[in-house]
Design a protein around this motif. Structure first.
Motif, mmCIF file in Angstrom:
data_model
loop_
_atom_site.group_PDB
_atom_site.id
_atom_site.type_symbol
_atom_site.label_atom_id
_atom_site.label_comp_id
_atom_site.label_asym_id
_atom_site.label_seq_id
_atom_site.Cartn_x
_atom_site.Cartn_y
_atom_site.Cartn_z
ATOM 1 N N ASN A 76 0.850 -1.182 0.000
ATOM 2 C CA ASN A 76 0.000 0.000 0.000
ATOM 3 C C ASN A 76 0.894 1.244 0.000
ATOM 4 N N PRO A 77 1.126 1.855 -1.175
ATOM 5 C CA PRO A 77 2.053 2.994 -1.247
ATOM 6 C C PRO A 77 1.527 4.226 -0.496
ATOM 7 N N MET A 78 2.426 4.870 0.254
ATOM 8 C CA MET A 78 2.114 6.132 0.934
ATOM 9 C C MET A 78 3.105 7.168 0.413
ATOM 10 N N THR A 79 2.580 8.197 -0.269
ATOM 11 C CA THR A 79 3.449 9.186 -0.905
ATOM 12 C C THR A 79 3.705 10.362 0.017
ATOM 13 N N ASP A 80 4.990 10.783 0.038
ATOM 14 C CA ASP A 80 5.412 11.927 0.842
ATOM 15 C C ASP A 80 6.399 12.705 -0.026
ATOM 16 N N GLY A 81 5.877 13.653 -0.828
ATOM 17 C CA GLY A 81 6.730 14.399 -1.756
ATOM 18 C C GLY A 81 7.218 13.470 -2.865
ATOM 19 N N GLN A 82 8.553 13.348 -3.004
ATOM 20 C CA GLN A 82 9.120 12.471 -4.026
ATOM 21 C C GLN A 82 9.455 11.089 -3.466
ATOM 22 N N THR A 83 9.101 10.842 -2.220
ATOM 23 C CA THR A 83 9.378 9.554 -1.593
ATOM 24 C C THR A 83 8.077 8.776 -1.429
ATOM 25 N N ILE A 84 8.128 7.513 -1.806
ATOM 26 C CA ILE A 84 6.975 6.629 -1.607
ATOM 27 C C ILE A 84 7.398 5.596 -0.584
ATOM 28 N N ARG A 85 6.653 5.527 0.520
ATOM 29 C CA ARG A 85 6.944 4.546 1.564
ATOM 30 C C ARG A 85 6.009 3.351 1.384
ATOM 31 N N LEU A 86 6.594 2.171 1.553
ATOM 32 C CA LEU A 86 5.818 0.939 1.396
ATOM 33 C C LEU A 86 5.990 0.070 2.644
ATOM 34 N N PRO A 87 5.058 0.211 3.609
ATOM 35 C CA PRO A 87 5.161 -0.662 4.790
ATOM 36 C C PRO A 87 4.826 -2.103 4.399
ATOM 37 N N MET A 88 5.607 -3.044 4.919
ATOM 38 C CA MET A 88 5.373 -4.455 4.607
ATOM 39 C C MET A 88 4.206 -4.939 5.465
ATOM 40 N N PRO A 89 3.170 -5.468 4.824
ATOM 41 C CA PRO A 89 2.022 -5.943 5.602
ATOM 42 C C PRO A 89 2.378 -7.220 6.363
ATOM 43 N N ASP A 90 1.711 -7.416 7.496
ATOM 44 C CA ASP A 90 1.872 -8.675 8.214
ATOM 45 C C ASP A 90 1.352 -9.777 7.311
ATOM 46 N N LEU A 91 1.984 -10.900 7.386
ATOM 47 C CA LEU A 91 1.565 -11.994 6.525
ATOM 48 C C LEU A 91 0.381 -12.736 7.131
ATOM 49 N N THR A 92 -0.773 -12.466 6.563
ATOM 50 C CA THR A 92 -1.959 -13.219 6.956
ATOM 51 C C THR A 92 -1.920 -14.537 6.187
ATOM 52 N N GLU A 93 -2.765 -15.455 6.564
ATOM 53 C CA GLU A 93 -2.835 -16.737 5.866
ATOM 54 C C GLU A 93 -3.167 -16.486 4.388
ATOM 55 N N GLU A 94 -4.060 -15.533 4.151
ATOM 56 C CA GLU A 94 -4.465 -15.195 2.783
ATOM 57 C C GLU A 94 -3.278 -14.648 1.984
ATOM 58 N N ARG A 95 -2.488 -13.773 2.608
ATOM 59 C CA ARG A 95 -1.317 -13.182 1.948
ATOM 60 C C ARG A 95 -0.266 -14.253 1.646
ATOM 61 N N ARG A 96 -0.085 -15.178 2.578
ATOM 62 C CA ARG A 96 0.862 -16.274 2.352
ATOM 63 C C ARG A 96 0.449 -17.077 1.120
ATOM 64 N N LYS A 97 -0.861 -17.339 1.009
ATOM 65 C CA LYS A 97 -1.354 -18.111 -0.131
ATOM 66 C C LYS A 97 -1.147 -17.326 -1.432
ATOM 67 N N GLU A 98 -1.370 -16.002 -1.378
ATOM 68 C CA GLU A 98 -1.144 -15.152 -2.568
ATOM 69 C C GLU A 98 0.313 -15.214 -3.000
ATOM 70 N N LEU A 99 1.233 -15.120 -2.017
ATOM 71 C CA LEU A 99 2.661 -15.160 -2.342
ATOM 72 C C LEU A 99 3.057 -16.524 -2.893
ATOM 73 N N ALA A 100 2.496 -17.586 -2.336
ATOM 74 C CA ALA A 100 2.793 -18.935 -2.827
ATOM 75 C C ALA A 100 2.297 -19.079 -4.269
ATOM 76 N N LYS A 101 1.120 -18.513 -4.540
ATOM 77 C CA LYS A 101 0.557 -18.562 -5.888
ATOM 78 C C LYS A 101 1.450 -17.774 -6.858
ATOM 79 N N LEU A 102 1.956 -16.631 -6.405
ATOM 80 C CA LEU A 102 2.847 -15.808 -7.218
ATOM 81 C C LEU A 102 4.136 -16.574 -7.521
ATOM 82 N N ALA A 103 4.647 -17.297 -6.538
ATOM 83 C CA ALA A 103 5.849 -18.119 -6.754
ATOM 84 C C ALA A 103 5.570 -19.152 -7.846
#
Length: 185
Positions: free
Chosen positions: A90-117
């Motif tokens: 989820n990009p958060m823009t601050d001027g010319q810098t975009i910060r991207l906090p890493m989301p906690d890995l939920t079970e759903e996110r783990r499955k998405e990443l496995a599917k991406l692999a």
């Protein structure tokens, strides 16, 4: 001069597996890693460019990526590119810098990443099969030009198929290892 070159075929197939390993290395299980953004492309200056050519990516904290866009007119294009990459960030823009906090890995996110692999592995296997096709076409061309016999062509086609099987197995193994890592950490 025969067109068929076993060393070239092996090099290209190995390159596909190495590219896969690089892509899989970018799939981090909750820790920020700058290679996570390697597949991101942005539409800037009228063409699609890799993120690395329009911004600097860093990991200032363990769970945060920072993207410093060089030209402020490209900030929204970079933001759009990151969103389109479907990395779950989820990009958060601050001027010319975009910060991207890493989301906690939920079970759903783990499955998405496995599917991406799995998708990365499939792309790699397609590349390997394309190299096999090129090798087979070269062999047929060599036979047609009478540079090799039909028996040689068949023997060399078996060789190409064995290489293909080996590199496809390497790609599957790398993806399975990464999926296991994603689902267990």
């Amino acid at each position: 001069m025969p067109q068929y070159d076993k060393a070239d075929i092996e090099r290209r197939m190995n390159g596909a597996v190495e590219a896969l390993k690089g892509d899989l290395g970018g799939l981090r299980t909750g820790r920020a890693n700058v290679s996570l953004l390697d597949p991101v492309v942005c539409e800037v200056y009228g063409s699609m460019m890799p993120l690395s050519q329009v911004a600097t990516v860093s990991a200032p904290e363990a769970r945060m990526l920072s993207v410093q866009v060089w030209d402020k007119t490209n900030v929204s294009a970079v933001e759009k590119g990151i969103s389109k990459a479907n990395l779950g960030l989820n990009p958060m823009t601050d001027g010319q810098t975009i910060r991207l906090p890493m989301p906690d890995l939920t079970e759903e996110r783990r499955k998405e990443l496995a599917k991406l692999a799995g998708q990365y592995a499939e792309k790699s296997k397609i590349a390997i099969r394309n190299v096999r096709r090129d090798g087979m076409e070269d062999l047929k061309a060599d036979e047609k030009k009478k540079e090799i016999s039909e028996d040689d062509r068949k023997r060399l086609e078996d060789e190409v198929q064995k290489l293909t099987d080996k590199f496809v197995a390497d790609a599957d193994e790398a993806a399975a290892k990464k999926e296991q890592e994603i689902l267990t950490q």
